[in-house]
Design a protein around this motif. Structure first.
Motif, PDB file in Angstrom:
ATOM      1  N   VAL A 329      81.196   7.252  16.835  1.00  0.00           N
ATOM      2  CA  VAL A 329      80.707   6.589  15.635  1.00  0.00           C
ATOM      3  C   VAL A 329      80.626   7.602  14.492  1.00  0.00           C
ATOM      4  O   VAL A 329      79.996   8.654  14.634  1.00  0.00           O
ATOM      5  CB  VAL A 329      79.312   5.975  15.869  1.00  0.00           C
ATOM      6  CG1 VAL A 329      78.816   5.270  14.612  1.00  0.00           C
ATOM      7  CG2 VAL A 329      79.345   5.016  17.050  1.00  0.00           C
ATOM      8  N   ARG A 330      81.267   7.261  13.378  1.00  0.00           N
ATOM      9  CA  ARG A 330      81.155   8.085  12.168  1.00  0.00           C
ATOM     10  C   ARG A 330      80.590   7.208  11.060  1.00  0.00           C
ATOM     11  O   ARG A 330      80.995   6.055  10.892  1.00  0.00           O
ATOM     12  CB  ARG A 330      82.505   8.668  11.760  1.00  0.00           C
ATOM     13  CG  ARG A 330      83.173   9.500  12.855  1.00  0.00           C
ATOM     14  CD  ARG A 330      84.080  10.555  12.269  1.00  0.00           C
ATOM     15  NE  ARG A 330      83.369  11.535  11.476  1.00  0.00           N
ATOM     16  CZ  ARG A 330      82.726  12.596  11.993  1.00  0.00           C
ATOM     17  NH1 ARG A 330      82.699  12.784  13.297  1.00  0.00           N
ATOM     18  NH2 ARG A 330      82.102  13.443  11.196  1.00  0.00           N
ATOM     19  N   ALA A 331      79.648   7.760  10.301  1.00  0.00           N
ATOM     20  CA  ALA A 331      78.951   6.920   9.320  1.00  0.00           C
ATOM     21  C   ALA A 331      78.350   7.760   8.205  1.00  0.00           C
ATOM     22  O   ALA A 331      78.061   8.944   8.374  1.00  0.00           O
ATOM     23  CB  ALA A 331      77.846   6.131  10.019  1.00  0.00           C
ATOM     24  N   ALA A 332      78.170   7.110   7.060  1.00  0.00           N
ATOM     25  CA  ALA A 332      77.317   7.650   5.997  1.00  0.00           C
ATOM     26  C   ALA A 332      75.890   7.254   6.340  1.00  0.00           C
ATOM     27  O   ALA A 332      75.656   6.166   6.878  1.00  0.00           O
ATOM     28  CB  ALA A 332      77.732   7.077   4.652  1.00  0.00           C
ATOM     29  N   VAL A 333      74.931   8.130   6.044  1.00  0.00           N
ATOM     30  CA  VAL A 333      73.554   7.878   6.467  1.00  0.00           C
ATOM     31  C   VAL A 333      72.561   8.268   5.383  1.00  0.00           C
ATOM     32  O   VAL A 333      72.858   9.058   4.480  1.00  0.00           O
ATOM     33  CB  VAL A 333      73.196   8.650   7.763  1.00  0.00           C
ATOM     34  CG1 VAL A 333      74.037   8.185   8.933  1.00  0.00           C
ATOM     35  CG2 VAL A 333      73.334  10.150   7.557  1.00  0.00           C
ATOM     36  N   CYS A 334      71.378   7.668   5.485  1.00  0.00           N
ATOM     37  CA  CYS A 334      70.197   8.146   4.775  1.00  0.00           C
ATOM     38  C   CYS A 334      69.140   8.418   5.830  1.00  0.00           C
ATOM     39  O   CYS A 334      68.819   7.535   6.638  1.00  0.00           O
ATOM     40  CB  CYS A 334      69.694   7.115   3.770  1.00  0.00           C
ATOM     41  SG  CYS A 334      68.151   7.615   2.941  1.00  0.00           S
ATOM     42  N   ASP A 389      83.728  -1.845   9.789  1.00  0.00           N
ATOM     43  CA  ASP A 389      83.464  -0.950   8.671  1.00  0.00           C
ATOM     44  C   ASP A 389      82.394  -1.581   7.783  1.00  0.00           C
ATOM     45  O   ASP A 389      82.410  -2.788   7.536  1.00  0.00           O
ATOM     46  CB  ASP A 389      84.753  -0.707   7.877  1.00  0.00           C
ATOM     47  CG  ASP A 389      84.614   0.437   6.900  1.00  0.00           C
ATOM     48  OD1 ASP A 389      83.882   0.283   5.915  1.00  0.00           O
ATOM     49  OD2 ASP A 389      85.256   1.485   7.112  1.00  0.00           O
ATOM     50  N   TYR A 390      81.462  -0.765   7.276  1.00  0.00           N
ATOM     51  CA  TYR A 390      80.382  -1.292   6.456  1.00  0.00           C
ATOM     52  C   TYR A 390      80.908  -1.964   5.193  1.00  0.00           C
ATOM     53  O   TYR A 390      80.292  -2.906   4.676  1.00  0.00           O
ATOM     54  CB  TYR A 390      79.418  -0.163   6.091  1.00  0.00           C
ATOM     55  CG  TYR A 390      78.162  -0.626   5.388  1.00  0.00           C
ATOM     56  CD1 TYR A 390      77.104  -1.165   6.104  1.00  0.00           C
ATOM     57  CD2 TYR A 390      78.038  -0.519   4.010  1.00  0.00           C
ATOM     58  CE1 TYR A 390      75.945  -1.596   5.467  1.00  0.00           C
ATOM     59  CE2 TYR A 390      76.888  -0.943   3.366  1.00  0.00           C
ATOM     60  CZ  TYR A 390      75.844  -1.471   4.091  1.00  0.00           C
ATOM     61  OH  TYR A 390      74.712  -1.896   3.448  1.00  0.00           O
ATOM     62  N   ALA A 398      76.396  -1.822  10.073  1.00  0.00           N
ATOM     63  CA  ALA A 398      75.165  -1.047   9.899  1.00  0.00           C
ATOM     64  C   ALA A 398      74.491  -0.806  11.243  1.00  0.00           C
ATOM     65  O   ALA A 398      74.632  -1.589  12.179  1.00  0.00           O
ATOM     66  CB  ALA A 398      74.211  -1.785   8.958  1.00  0.00           C
ATOM     67  N   PHE A 399      73.747   0.286  11.319  1.00  0.00           N
ATOM     68  CA  PHE A 399      72.973   0.581  12.525  1.00  0.00           C
ATOM     69  C   PHE A 399      71.789   1.462  12.140  1.00  0.00           C
ATOM     70  O   PHE A 399      71.723   1.989  11.024  1.00  0.00           O
ATOM     71  CB  PHE A 399      73.837   1.287  13.586  1.00  0.00           C
ATOM     72  CG  PHE A 399      74.343   2.639  13.158  1.00  0.00           C
ATOM     73  CD1 PHE A 399      73.602   3.789  13.376  1.00  0.00           C
ATOM     74  CD2 PHE A 399      75.577   2.768  12.525  1.00  0.00           C
ATOM     75  CE1 PHE A 399      74.066   5.035  12.976  1.00  0.00           C
ATOM     76  CE2 PHE A 399      76.063   4.005  12.127  1.00  0.00           C
ATOM     77  CZ  PHE A 399      75.301   5.142  12.354  1.00  0.00           C
ATOM     78  N   ILE A 400      70.858   1.610  13.061  1.00  0.00           N
ATOM     79  CA  ILE A 400      69.780   2.578  12.872  1.00  0.00           C
ATOM     80  C   ILE A 400      69.732   3.517  14.064  1.00  0.00           C
ATOM     81  O   ILE A 400      70.102   3.150  15.180  1.00  0.00           O
ATOM     82  CB  ILE A 400      68.413   1.895  12.668  1.00  0.00           C
ATOM     83  CG1 ILE A 400      68.076   0.948  13.820  1.00  0.00           C
ATOM     84  CG2 ILE A 400      68.357   1.170  11.338  1.00  0.00           C
ATOM     85  CD1 ILE A 400      66.664   0.354  13.733  1.00  0.00           C
ATOM     86  N   VAL A 401      69.298   4.735  13.800  1.00  0.00           N
ATOM     87  CA  VAL A 401      69.103   5.752  14.836  1.00  0.00           C
ATOM     88  C   VAL A 401      67.604   5.828  15.129  1.00  0.00           C
ATOM     89  O   VAL A 401      66.783   5.915  14.208  1.00  0.00           O
ATOM     90  CB  VAL A 401      69.634   7.117  14.377  1.00  0.00           C
ATOM     91  CG1 VAL A 401      69.355   8.182  15.439  1.00  0.00           C
ATOM     92  CG2 VAL A 401      71.131   7.034  14.093  1.00  0.00           C
ATOM     93  N   GLY A 413      72.370   4.025   9.121  1.00  0.00           N
ATOM     94  CA  GLY A 413      73.785   4.386   9.076  1.00  0.00           C
ATOM     95  C   GLY A 413      74.667   3.261   8.617  1.00  0.00           C
ATOM     96  O   GLY A 413      74.410   2.086   8.890  1.00  0.00           O
ATOM     97  N   MET A 414      75.741   3.635   7.894  1.00  0.00           N
ATOM     98  CA  MET A 414      76.759   2.702   7.399  1.00  0.00           C
ATOM     99  C   MET A 414      78.101   3.159   7.940  1.00  0.00           C
ATOM    100  O   MET A 414      78.598   4.228   7.575  1.00  0.00           O
ATOM    101  CB  MET A 414      76.771   2.680   5.875  1.00  0.00           C
ATOM    102  CG  MET A 414      75.620   1.914   5.226  1.00  0.00           C
ATOM    103  SD  MET A 414      73.956   2.576   5.516  1.00  0.00           S
ATOM    104  CE  MET A 414      73.982   4.059   4.510  1.00  0.00           C
ATOM    105  N   VAL A 415      78.704   2.385   8.822  1.00  0.00           N
ATOM    106  CA  VAL A 415      79.890   2.779   9.593  1.00  0.00           C
ATOM    107  C   VAL A 415      81.079   3.023   8.676  1.00  0.00           C
ATOM    108  O   VAL A 415      81.357   2.248   7.749  1.00  0.00           O
ATOM    109  CB  VAL A 415      80.241   1.702  10.637  1.00  0.00           C
ATOM    110  CG1 VAL A 415      81.538   2.046  11.361  1.00  0.00           C
ATOM    111  CG2 VAL A 415      79.105   1.541  11.624  1.00  0.00           C
TER     112      VAL A 415
END
Length: 417
Positions: A329-334, A389-390, A398-401, A413-415
Motif C-alpha cells: 500500500v502506498r498513500a499520501a497521509v496526514c 485510487d483515492y 481511504a484508510f486509517i492506521v 491515508g489516501m491511496v
C-alpha cells in the motif's frame, strides 16, 4: 478522518412542497485572524439561521465589551477560551438551512497545529472555503490548507478574500491574491477554485451582492453555496459493497452493509474480494423491503445464489473495473496522533470494514511523522486489501492506521495506485 465510517455525497430530505432538498457538506479553513469566525457568524446571521435569543446574547456580550454593534464572531467563537489555554479543539459542526438547501458546516481551527482537525472536517466535505485576509494575501497556512484540499480531493474550493473593506474594495488587490493562489493551486494539482471578494464584518458578498464592488460580477458566497452541484456518487461508477454484517436465517445468509459506490441489481454477477469467488445476486433488501436495484450510498442486505464463505471485511464488486488486490500500500497521509509514526512500526490498517495487520516499510524518505505532518507512506499488509485510487473513490481509496496496543487512530491515508 475515519475512513471506515465516513460518508460522502448528499442526503436528501423532502420539504413541505414535496420537492427534495439536498444537503451540502462544506468545511471552512483560514489562517489565524483572517476573520473566519466573523464570516461564519455573518453567514448564519444574514441567512436568518440563528435564533432571536442567540442574537440577543451576542448583542449583550458585545455591549459589555464596549462595541456598538453585535460581534458576529461570538456566534462561533465559544471555544476561544479553551483554544487560548492550549486545549485540543475538535471540529465544530454547525447545521443550518435556506429554502434552497440544507448545510452541514465543519468549522475547523486555523492554527497550523490543528491541520489534522481540518483533515477530519474536510474528509467528507464536497466544498472547502479557504479564507484569506486581503491585507496579507497568501500565507504559509493558506498554502497548507490548499494542500489539504488537494490531498483530500475536495470537489469544490472557494477562495474567500476577506476584509476587502480594509483595502478600499480595490479590484487590483483581489486579482493579485487570486493570481498568487492560482499558482499554488496549479502546483498542487487543485482542479479549480471560485474566488469571491467579501467583507464578513459588514456583509459584502456574503449573503447579498455588494454595491461597493461593482467590478465583481460573480455570485455572493451563499448564492454559490446554494447552487454549486452536489452529489459525488455516480450511478455508473464501479459497484463497491463492503460487507459489514453477515445475517443468518437458518441455512440462508444475507450480507449487510453500505453500498459505497455505483449500483447493484438482482441478477448481477458479483466477485468477492479477496477470495475471488463469484456468485449472482438473488435478492436485495432495502429498509426491510424487497428491491430490484440499490444505489450508493444506500444501506442494504444482499442475498446470493451460492453459499459462499463471506465475512465482515470482504467486498462485493461487479463488472470489469475491479479494485487492486494488493498487500503493498502506498498513500499520501496526514498524521493525526501525538505519538510519532516510524519505519518498522507494526500497526493495524482499517479499510472500509476490513482491518488487517501491517508494518510501516517507508515514510517517503522521512525518519518519522509527527502530529499534523503531511507525507507519504509505504505499508506491507498481512492480508490483501481491495483498493481503489483515492482520486477515483474517496471511500474505497481511504484508510486509517491504528495503534494495535490501544486502538487509537494514528494516520489518515489516501491511496495512490
Amino acid at each position: 478522518m475515519n475512513a471506515s465510517t465516513s460518508t460522502t455525497g448528499t442526503t436528501g430530505t423532502t420539504g413541505m412542497s414535496g420537492a427534495t432538498i439536498d444537503t451540502l457538506r462544506f468545511a471552512t479553513a483560514g489562517s489565524v485572524d483572517d476573520g473566519k469566525s466573523t464570516l461564519v457568524g455573518r453567514l448564519l446571521h444574514d441567512s436568518k439561521s440563528i435564533l432571536t435569543d442567540q442574537l440577543e446574547a451576542v448583542a449583550h456580550a458585545s455591549r459589555n465589551r464596549g462595541q456598538d454593534t453585535p460581534d458576529l464572531a461570538l456566534l462561533t467563537d465559544g471555544l476561544r477560551a479553551e483554544r487560548e489555554q492550549g486545549i485540543t479543539i475538535d471540529v465544530a459542526y454547525r447545521y443550518f438551512a435556506t429554502p434552497k438547501r440544507r448545510f452541514i458546516l465543519a468549522d475547523t481551527p486555523g492554527h497550523v497545529q490543528y491541520t489534522r482537525n481540518m483533515v477530519t472536517g474536510a474528509s467528507t466535505a464536497e466544498l472547502a472555503i479557504v479564507l484569506i485576509d486581503a491585507r496579507n494575501g497568501v500565507v504559509e497556512q493558506t498554502r497548507r490548507h490548499a494542500a489539504v484540499a488537494a490531498l483530500l480531493r475536495v470537489p469544490h474550493v472557494v477562495l474567500a478574500v476577506n476584509k476587502m473593506d480594509l483595502v478600499g474594495y480595490e479590484e487590483k488587490d483581489f486579482q493579485r491574491i487570486v493570481e498568487d493562489f492560482a499558482g499554488h493551486a496549479a502546483e498542487l494539482g487543485l482542479p479549480g477554485f471560485t474566488p469571491i471578494p467579501v467583507s464578513a464584518l459588514v456583509g459584502d458578498n456574503v449573503v447579498e451582492r455588494s454595491a461597493r464592488m461593482d467590478w465583481y460580477r460573480g455570485p455572493s458566497l451563499l448564492d454559490f453555496l446554494e447552487n454549486v452541484p452536489v452529489g459525488t456518487q455516480k450511478v455508473d461508477a464501479p459497484a463497491r459493497f463492503p460487507v459489514q454484517y453477515v445475517i443468518r436465517h437458518g441455512e440462508l445468509r444475507s450480507y449487510a452493509g453500505q453500498l459505497v459506490s455505483g449500483s447493484l441489481r438482482v441478477g448481477d454477477r458479483v466477485t468477492v474480494h479477496p477470495s475471488g469467488a463469484s456468485s449472482e445476486i438473488t435478492g436485495i433488501d432495502l429498509l426491510g423491503t424487497e428491491s430490484e436495484v440499490a444505489f450508493a450510498p444506500q444501506s442494504i442486505a444482499v442475498r446470493l445464489a451460492d453459499q459462499r464463505d463471506i465475512s465482515r471485511g470482504d467486498m462485493l464488486t461487479t463488472g470489469v473495473e475491479v479494485p487492486a488486490l494488493t498487500q503493498e500500500v502506498r498513500a499520501a497521509v496526514c498524521h493525526l496522533a501525538d505519538r510519532p509514526l516510524r519505519v518498522g512500526d507494526r500497526v493495524l490498517v482499517r479499510h472500509t470494514t476490513r482491518t488487517v495487520k501491517a508494518i510501516v516499510k517507508d515514510l517517503g524518505g522521512a525518519s518519522e511523522l509527527r502530529a499534523n505532518d503531511l507525507g507519504r507512506i509505504g505499508l506491507r499488509t498481512a492480508e490483501p486489501l481491495a483498493l481503489d485510487d483515492y482520486a477515483v473513490s474517496r471511500r474505497t481509496g481511504a484508510f486509517i492506521v491504528i495503534d494495535p496496543a490501544d486502538g487509537a487512530t494514528l494516520t489518515a491515508g489516501m491511496v495512490e495506485l
